[in-house]
Design a protein around this motif. Sequence first.
Motif, mmCIF file in Angstrom:
data_model
loop_
_atom_site.group_PDB
_atom_site.id
_atom_site.type_symbol
_atom_site.label_atom_id
_atom_site.label_comp_id
_atom_site.label_asym_id
_atom_site.label_seq_id
_atom_site.Cartn_x
_atom_site.Cartn_y
_atom_site.Cartn_z
ATOM 1 N N UNK A 1 -62.399 -20.388 -1.712
ATOM 2 C CA UNK A 1 -63.197 -21.397 -2.412
ATOM 3 C C UNK A 1 -64.609 -20.919 -2.722
ATOM 4 N N UNK A 2 -64.965 -19.733 -2.279
ATOM 5 C CA UNK A 2 -66.355 -19.277 -2.388
ATOM 6 C C UNK A 2 -66.653 -18.522 -3.676
ATOM 7 N N UNK A 3 -65.644 -18.222 -4.491
ATOM 8 C CA UNK A 3 -65.842 -17.265 -5.586
ATOM 9 C C UNK A 3 -66.886 -17.707 -6.608
ATOM 10 N N UNK A 4 -66.943 -18.998 -6.924
ATOM 11 C CA UNK A 4 -67.950 -19.459 -7.883
ATOM 12 C C UNK A 4 -69.357 -19.265 -7.367
ATOM 13 N N UNK A 5 -69.587 -19.634 -6.115
ATOM 14 C CA UNK A 5 -70.908 -19.456 -5.505
ATOM 15 C C UNK A 5 -71.246 -17.982 -5.348
ATOM 16 N N UNK A 6 -70.236 -17.165 -5.022
ATOM 17 C CA UNK A 6 -70.468 -15.724 -4.891
ATOM 18 C C UNK A 6 -70.877 -15.132 -6.229
ATOM 19 N N UNK A 7 -70.240 -15.563 -7.312
ATOM 20 C CA UNK A 7 -70.605 -15.075 -8.642
ATOM 21 C C UNK A 7 -72.046 -15.445 -8.974
ATOM 22 N N UNK A 8 -72.434 -16.675 -8.655
ATOM 23 C CA UNK A 8 -73.813 -17.104 -8.908
ATOM 24 C C UNK A 8 -74.801 -16.272 -8.095
ATOM 25 N N UNK A 9 -74.503 -16.078 -6.805
ATOM 26 C CA UNK A 9 -75.371 -15.267 -5.947
ATOM 27 C C UNK A 9 -75.460 -13.837 -6.458
ATOM 28 N N UNK A 10 -74.316 -13.256 -6.852
ATOM 29 C CA UNK A 10 -74.301 -11.881 -7.334
ATOM 30 C C UNK A 10 -75.081 -11.735 -8.639
ATOM 31 N N UNK B 1 -72.936 -21.379 1.756
ATOM 32 C CA UNK B 1 -73.936 -20.385 2.130
ATOM 33 C C UNK B 1 -74.358 -19.509 0.968
ATOM 34 N N UNK B 2 -73.394 -19.034 0.173
ATOM 35 C CA UNK B 2 -73.722 -18.168 -0.963
ATOM 36 C C UNK B 2 -74.544 -18.922 -2.002
ATOM 37 N N UNK B 3 -74.202 -20.184 -2.209
ATOM 38 C CA UNK B 3 -74.978 -20.988 -3.160
ATOM 39 C C UNK B 3 -76.413 -21.163 -2.675
ATOM 40 N N UNK B 4 -76.562 -21.400 -1.377
ATOM 41 C CA UNK B 4 -77.904 -21.536 -0.819
ATOM 42 C C UNK B 4 -78.708 -20.254 -0.934
ATOM 43 N N UNK B 5 -78.076 -19.105 -0.662
ATOM 44 C CA UNK B 5 -78.763 -17.820 -0.790
ATOM 45 C C UNK B 5 -79.195 -17.569 -2.226
ATOM 46 N N UNK C 1 -83.735 -19.559 -12.974
ATOM 47 C CA UNK C 1 -83.040 -18.404 -13.534
ATOM 48 C C UNK C 1 -83.918 -17.162 -13.376
ATOM 49 N N UNK C 2 -83.291 -16.042 -13.023
ATOM 50 C CA UNK C 2 -84.022 -14.789 -12.814
ATOM 51 C C UNK C 2 -83.751 -13.864 -13.992
ATOM 52 N N UNK D 1 -77.427 -21.655 -10.507
ATOM 53 C CA UNK D 1 -76.711 -22.934 -10.586
ATOM 54 C C UNK D 1 -75.402 -22.803 -11.359
ATOM 55 N N UNK D 2 -75.054 -21.591 -11.788
ATOM 56 C CA UNK D 2 -73.806 -21.365 -12.523
ATOM 57 C C UNK D 2 -72.661 -21.195 -11.523
ATOM 58 N N UNK D 3 -71.455 -21.129 -12.046
ATOM 59 C CA UNK D 3 -70.292 -20.881 -11.203
ATOM 60 C C UNK D 3 -69.669 -22.128 -10.604
#
Length: 329
Positions: free
Chosen positions: A76-85, A136-140, A149-150, A245-247
């Motif tokens: 379930x983490x893939x969307x947040x991981x993509x945003x973090x990455x 966690x990934x979304x928070x990071x 946005x960076x 905020x994407x993903x």
Amino acid sequence: MALAHRSPGSPLWLRLKPLLTQGALMALVLLVTFASLRYEGFLSTYNISSFFRYNSMFMLIAIGMTFVIITGGIDLSVGSVAAMASVVAALASPHGLLAGLLAGALAGAAVGLLNGLVITRLRVEPFVATLGTFLGARGLAQLASRQNAVSVDQAGAFTQLGQGDLLRLPIPLLITLVMLGLGVVVLRYTRFGRYALCTGDNEDASRLMGFNVDHVKLGVYVISGLLAGLAGVILASQFGAGQPVEGVGWELTAIAGVVVGGTLLTGGRGSLGSSMIGVILLGLIFNVLNFENGKGVISIDVFWQNVIRGVFLLIVVVLQSRRVAHEDS
């Protein structure tokens, strides 16, 4: 013959099984045929290129998700991981394309490794473990970007990764095809792939046969995290900024595409090619809806997309559960 043992009163599901197993491909062909006849420009180079440039991110995530679901797990983490990455890649982009690419991909792989360790060492259920890293990934991502946005480095070649073409094909699509080819080789022709299928089919039997099930599970979650991270790199490159905020809902898109393609949620059976068909079919549904909106006949709000994905996934899961029940009976 294969059908000789079936009585005339066999359930319709069994009699139509050969047709239904190819349902996603048939639906894709019918949808493309319908859209090409109804909408001017549907088969234009611009629409096709734009479609695959954007949907390549979902295709990458679906490759990793297929490996995970084949073992009977879920990520379930893939969307947040993509945003973090995407944020990590944007921050590293001033150091060059390779730095941005490696930073984002490795950040995703690190989360995948964490998922795998929590699941295999702490014996936490995949749903719970990846829900934790989802948060966690979304928070990071939000902490690292300060909820903004960076921007990526525009002077270097980093933006070409998501926006450029090579051999007249979008670079994100070429990256996806390379990952797909590697994934097919791993799944079909290596011990790891065979062990992954065996683990999903019967984990206890796999352990009794001497397979290192924990290593297999750890591996598939690292693959999933790595490919989600790569999708995040493409996201940052394509839109010119890391997107904290994407993903949102990307995990649903990936799971829906994989399941629509025929991979069993219970594990033990699946195909990367079929997963790609499922993701492309879902993407084309929304592409067609955009064309229909342009005609002014209907107007579907963008927020309805997740509703449509959810309903579509629910229908397919119900049909899939009936199929499994009939096969086991």
